[in-house]
Scaffold this active site. Sequence first.
Site, mmCIF file in Angstrom:
data_model
loop_
_atom_site.group_PDB
_atom_site.id
_atom_site.type_symbol
_atom_site.label_atom_id
_atom_site.label_comp_id
_atom_site.label_asym_id
_atom_site.label_seq_id
_atom_site.Cartn_x
_atom_site.Cartn_y
_atom_site.Cartn_z
ATOM 1 N N GLN A 1 -14.695 -27.240 -12.843
ATOM 2 C CA GLN A 1 -14.648 -26.042 -13.680
ATOM 3 C C GLN A 1 -14.020 -25.256 -12.813
ATOM 4 O O GLN A 1 -14.004 -24.893 -11.068
ATOM 5 C CB GLN A 1 -15.871 -25.523 -13.572
ATOM 6 N N GLY A 2 -12.509 -24.136 -12.923
ATOM 7 C CA GLY A 2 -12.056 -23.827 -11.679
ATOM 8 C C GLY A 2 -12.296 -22.606 -11.603
ATOM 9 O O GLY A 2 -11.242 -21.923 -12.077
ATOM 10 N N TYR A 3 -13.709 -21.933 -11.039
ATOM 11 C CA TYR A 3 -13.716 -20.522 -10.863
ATOM 12 C C TYR A 3 -13.565 -20.294 -8.983
ATOM 13 O O TYR A 3 -12.639 -19.368 -9.745
ATOM 14 C CB TYR A 3 -15.261 -20.093 -11.137
ATOM 15 N N GLU B 1 -24.464 -21.718 -18.932
ATOM 16 C CA GLU B 1 -24.171 -23.084 -17.241
ATOM 17 C C GLU B 1 -26.077 -23.756 -17.089
ATOM 18 O O GLU B 1 -25.841 -24.377 -16.997
ATOM 19 C CB GLU B 1 -24.559 -22.246 -16.324
ATOM 20 N N SER C 1 -24.621 -16.752 -6.845
ATOM 21 C CA SER C 1 -25.342 -16.524 -4.918
ATOM 22 C C SER C 1 -26.440 -16.020 -4.853
ATOM 23 O O SER C 1 -27.328 -14.656 -6.326
ATOM 24 C CB SER C 1 -24.473 -15.996 -3.653
#
Length: 397
Positions: A131-133, A253, A376
Site C-alpha cells: 500500500q503506497g499511502y 481495512e 494515529s
Amino acid sequence: MDLTFSAEDEAFRAEVRTWLADNLVGEFAAIKGMGGSGREHEAYEERVAWNRHLAASGWTCLGWPVEHGGRGLSLFQQVIFHEEYARADAPARVNHLGEELLGPTLIALGTPEQQARFLPGIVAVTELWCQGYSEPGAGSDLAGVRTRARLEDGPEGGRWVIDGQKVWTSLAQHADWCFAVVRTEPGSQRHHGLSYLLVPMHQDGVEVRPIVQLTGTSEFNEVFFDAAITDADLIVGAPGEGWKVAMATLGFERGVSTVGQQVGYERELATITELARANGSIDEPDIADRLARASVELEVMRMHALRTLSAFDSGSRGPEASVSKLLWARWHRSLGELAMDVAGAGALTVEKAPYELDRLQSLFLFSRADTIYGGSDEIQRTIIAERVLGLPKEYRP
C-alpha cells in the site's frame, strides 16, 4: 445485535477446525505460530507456500462474491474462519493487503478489465500487494501526498510516469504490485487532484529500502519512484478521484480479520498470565489487577468489533472503526508494557546474541507503533470529535 451462531454456522466451524487439523501437519506444522507483527521475517517462503495451499483448497477471499473468485460466505462464517484460524495457531498470512484491501476496492470501484486482471492473482496468492499511502510529509494526513504522476504517450500506448517517495510501506520488499495514491493535477492541494494507481514493483524505476525497526526486523520500507511507469488504464476511478477511492480502501481495512487478530491477543495474554503464575508476579496486586482488566477489556473489544462488523454488513460505515482502532491499539500497547513488568529483570536481556528477542520482547517493542500506524490515535480522535460529537473542525492552514 444477535450474536447467536446458527446450526449451519456451527457446522461450518467444525468444517474449518477439521480442515486446519488435517492440513497443519508435516512441513506446515513446523511453521505454526510464525509471522505476524514484528515477526514477518519468520519462515516467509514457507508461509507463502501455506497460503497458496489455502487458496487451492478454497480458503482465501471467503467474503468475496462467487463471481469474483470468492465463496460469498456470510459475515458470521467469515468471523468463524478467522477465529478458528487463530485458535489453530496457523501461521500469519502473507496476502492481507491484497485480499482485505485492494480486492474489495476493485470489486466495488474497479473496471471489469482490472477485476479480470488482478482478482484471480489475489485469490490464488500468486501476486502480492503493498500500500503506497504514507510519505515523509504525509503520514496519517494522507491529503498531504506529494508523490506525483503525469500521463504521457508511450511506445505501447499511454502510461503514467511516477516520481516521489512513500514510507512505512508494509512488506514492499515482497510485493509484486503497489496501490498508490499520487498527485496527478499540478498545483492541486489537499485531497483534490489525487489519483489511485496500480504500479508494478519489479521495474528499474522502483527502489525499496527496508527500515530496520526496534525489533531488528524490517516489515516497513521506504519506496522511491524515479520515473516509474504503469499503464494508463491502471487507475482506479477517474483521474482526480483518488481520495474517494483511498477512503473506500480504508473502509475495508478493519474487516473480519480483526476478530481473528483478537484471538491472537487472547493467546498473548494467556502467555503473559502463565509467566506471571510461574514467576510469582501474579501475587502482586498491581499485576493481578492489570491481568484481570486486560481480560475484561479484550472481551469488550470483541463485542465492539462484532457490532462494528454487523453495521458494516448492513451497509453502514460510521465512526465505529475509529473507535475500534483506538481500543485495540492502546490495549495492545499496554499489553506489551504489562509483559515486560511480568517478565521483570529478565526482559532486559536478549534471548540470544547479538539481538535475538523472545516473543514478549518483540510484542513490547513492536506494539509501541500500534497507536501510530494505520491512522494515529490523534487522527482517530479527530474523526470521532468532528463526525460524532459535532465539535468544530480542526484548523488546517
